[in-house]
Write a protein that holds these residues in place. Structure first.
Motif, short mmCIF file in Angstrom:
data_model
loop_
_atom_site.label_atom_id
_atom_site.label_comp_id
_atom_site.label_asym_id
_atom_site.label_seq_id
_atom_site.Cartn_x
_atom_site.Cartn_y
_atom_site.Cartn_z
N PRO A 115 -2.12 6.37 12.47
CA PRO A 115 -2.69 5.41 11.51
C PRO A 115 -1.70 4.36 11.03
CG PRO A 115 -2.39 7.56 10.49
CD PRO A 115 -2.11 7.74 11.95
N THR A 116 -0.43 4.65 11.10
CA THR A 116 0.54 3.72 10.52
C THR A 116 1.55 3.23 11.55
OG1 THR A 116 1.92 5.58 9.87
CG2 THR A 116 0.36 4.73 8.23
N ALA A 174 -15.80 6.89 8.32
CA ALA A 174 -14.69 6.24 7.61
C ALA A 174 -13.44 7.11 7.64
CB ALA A 174 -15.10 5.97 6.17
N TYR A 196 -3.35 7.20 -5.71
CA TYR A 196 -4.27 8.22 -5.21
C TYR A 196 -4.25 9.46 -6.11
CZ TYR A 196 -6.98 10.88 -1.84
OH TYR A 196 -7.98 11.60 -1.24
N TYR A 220 0.85 -1.20 0.00
CA TYR A 220 0.00 0.00 0.00
C TYR A 220 0.88 1.25 0.00
CZ TYR A 220 -3.44 3.43 1.61
OH TYR A 220 -4.24 4.54 1.73
N ARG A 280 -2.56 -8.17 12.15
CA ARG A 280 -1.22 -8.35 12.69
C ARG A 280 -1.33 -8.61 14.17
NH1 ARG A 280 0.93 -2.99 12.99
NH2 ARG A 280 1.95 -3.07 10.99
N PRO A 289 0.15 12.05 -1.64
CA PRO A 289 -0.10 11.15 -0.52
C PRO A 289 -1.58 11.11 -0.16
CG PRO A 289 1.71 12.65 -0.06
CD PRO A 289 1.05 13.14 -1.30
N PRO A 290 -2.13 9.93 0.02
CA PRO A 290 -3.54 9.86 0.42
C PRO A 290 -3.71 10.32 1.85
CG PRO A 290 -2.55 7.67 0.33
CD PRO A 290 -1.51 8.63 -0.17
N PRO A 291 -4.94 10.60 2.26
CA PRO A 291 -5.17 11.01 3.65
C PRO A 291 -4.64 9.96 4.62
CG PRO A 291 -7.17 11.24 2.35
CD PRO A 291 -6.18 10.52 1.48
N ARG A 325 -6.18 0.39 19.17
CA ARG A 325 -7.14 -0.42 18.44
C ARG A 325 -8.48 -0.60 19.14
NH1 ARG A 325 -4.43 1.30 15.70
NH2 ARG A 325 -2.74 0.46 14.49
N LEU A 343 -6.63 6.74 5.50
CA LEU A 343 -7.16 5.89 4.43
C LEU A 343 -6.57 4.47 4.47
CD1 LEU A 343 -9.16 5.92 2.15
CD2 LEU A 343 -7.41 6.84 0.64
N GLU A 344 -5.33 4.37 4.89
CA GLU A 344 -4.71 3.05 4.98
C GLU A 344 -5.46 2.19 5.99
OE1 GLU A 344 -0.45 3.05 5.42
OE2 GLU A 344 -0.46 1.11 6.44
N GLU A 345 -5.76 2.79 7.15
CA GLU A 345 -6.48 2.03 8.18
C GLU A 345 -7.90 1.70 7.72
OE1 GLU A 345 -5.26 0.65 10.83
OE2 GLU A 345 -3.31 1.49 10.32
N ALA A 346 -8.54 2.66 7.07
CA ALA A 346 -9.91 2.41 6.60
C ALA A 346 -9.92 1.27 5.58
CB ALA A 346 -10.48 3.68 5.99
N THR A 347 -8.93 1.26 4.72
CA THR A 347 -8.84 0.20 3.71
C THR A 347 -8.58 -1.15 4.40
OG1 THR A 347 -7.93 1.80 2.15
CG2 THR A 347 -7.65 -0.53 1.61
N LEU A 348 -7.69 -1.12 5.37
CA LEU A 348 -7.41 -2.36 6.10
C LEU A 348 -8.64 -2.87 6.84
CD1 LEU A 348 -3.84 -2.15 7.63
CD2 LEU A 348 -4.87 -4.13 6.53
#
Lengths: 206, 200
Positions: free
Chosen positions: B106-107, B157, A63, A55, B46, B24-26, B74, B29-34
């Motif tokens: 988020p990461t 979201a 994006y 990702y 994980r 770069p995406p917001p 979490r 968004l990575e967490e929302a996608t996950l």
């Protein structure tokens, strides 16, 4: 298209984010695992870390494409991003590495956008050439804001052609693979799209 | 149009290429996608494995509650629920009280046991420092219960998970902002939302 995603034929597989190496793009260094390695790792264990690595490697480029396809509407781009990854992960086992992963992802994003455009009755079909005014190539500096406005004004199919080839740097062969057209068709679409873009820039309709 | 005219001029090429800069995406968004991938069973969460992870989680939770601090990760309670809990937290101190909602980075990668202990110590020392310096005469925090949570309203979201909160006392909004800015949560990539607790 909501079915399984597979990669199209005719493009040599390479690792990395894409054909045009931009300074801001985070591609794998020599020490980083390749896309193929990460895909294999993900498929072996449905590994979250492998997904995150994929990702983060491809997100910015993907994006950027989605944001421009959706005329800068962030919420739609966000939706497209999630949908692209969900479809990609669903179909990852069928990704055979015949194209670069970035190309495959872009193809999924394009198909999502086309579906959404049809749902929202946006114009996607290319108009005929007859209605376009003649336009000469631009030989002056073009302001970014003017270019963005002109792109947003173009019919969806034209915008798609310019974004994929001239902005994102994909070859006609790659575009053909991701959009299911012949490379020659991609070239002629791009030619008409450039003409339309110039007309918008020159005619002040942008 | 001739073949020459069909090619991009240097000016056109430069302008178009510049549009291809990475975007770069917001952050959320990575967490929302996950979250979507996990919901469909496409990605395995994980996790640390075995007894060690359970012991670590228990030890960390105990340490957090003992210190009255919030660094839990979490959990997804609604802000409304957390605010209600925060409002009922008694400080025994007159004057304005504020709540700092801590949203996870988020990461942020999973932490080792040593890293978790360091993080707990860091937050504990920060809270102790606030009391000793007088920046906040009262400070307490709680880890939120992980598990089921529901969000109401439009902010669903893309947001980072709400991991915990601190209730502090401060003489006014600016002083509370100073406290919030000093919280180590920010340097770890987390987000803090400051709200004043309504006097009842």
């Amino acid at each position: 298209m909501t079915g399984p995603e597979t990669d199209g034929p005719g493009v040599t597989a390479k690792d990395g984010p894409g054909p045009r190496e931009l300074p801001a793009r985070a591609g794998p260094s020599n020490a980083d695992p390749s896309d193929a390695d990460l895909v294999a790792r993900f498929l072996a264990r449905r590994d979250e870390d492998a997904f995150r690595a994929l990702y983060r490697r491809h997100a910015a480029r993907l994006y950027g494409l989605l944001l421009r396809l959706t005329d800068g509407r962030g919420s739609e781009a966000d939706e497209g991003m999630q949908e692209t990854w969900v479809r990609a992960i669903r179909g990852l086992e069928r990704f055979e590495g015949r194209s670069m992963l970035s190309t495959w992802l872009a193809g999924i994003a394009i198909r999502w956008w086309r579906e959404e455009s049809r749902k929202r009755t946006r114009e996607v079909e290319l108009p005929g050439e007859n209605g376009l005014p003649p336009a000469a190539p631009m030989r002056r500096e073009i302001a970014r804001v003017d270019l963005e406005r002109a792109l947003a004004t173009l019919p969806g199919g034209y915008r798609e052609a310019i974004l994929l080839h001239d902005v994102q740097g994909y070859t006609h062969e790659e575009i053909a693979a991701m959009t299911a057209v012949e490379p020659g068709t991609s070239k002629s679409q791009l030619s008409r799209a450039r003409s339309a873009l110039r007309a918008h820039l020159a005619g002040g309709r942008a | 149009m001739t073949q020459m005219e069909d090619e991009l001029t240097p000016e056109e090429k430069r302008a178009l290429t510049a549009l291809g800069d990475a975007t770069p995406p917001p952050p959320g968004l990575e967490e929302a996608t996950l979250s979507r991938l996990r919901a469909e069973g496409l990605v395995r969460r994980r996790g640390r494995s075995g007894n060690a992870s359970r012991l670590l989680a228990a030890a960390a939770a105990l340490a957090l509650f003992a210190a009255g601090l919030a660094v839990g990760r979490r959990s997804f309670p609604s802000t409304t629920t957390a605010a209600a809990a925060a409002a009922t937290a008694s400080s025994g101190v007159e004057g304005p009280r504020f709540v700092l909602f801590l949203y996870d980075a988020p990461t942020e990668p999973a932490m080792s046991e040593a890293q978790m202990q360091d993080r707990v110590s860091e937050y504990r020392n920060w809270a102790s420092g606030l009391r000793q310096s007088g920046a906040s005469a009262s400070i307490r925090g709680e880890k939120l219960q992980p598990g089921r949570a529901e969000r109401l309203g439009p902010a669903a979201a893309g947001e980072a998970p709400l991991g915990g909160y601190f209730v502090i006392s401060a003489k006014d909004w600016d002083a509370a902002m100073e406290v919030a800015r000093s919280c180590p949560h920010l340097k770890h990539g987390g987000t803090i939302e400051l709200r004043e607790i309504e006097k009842t």
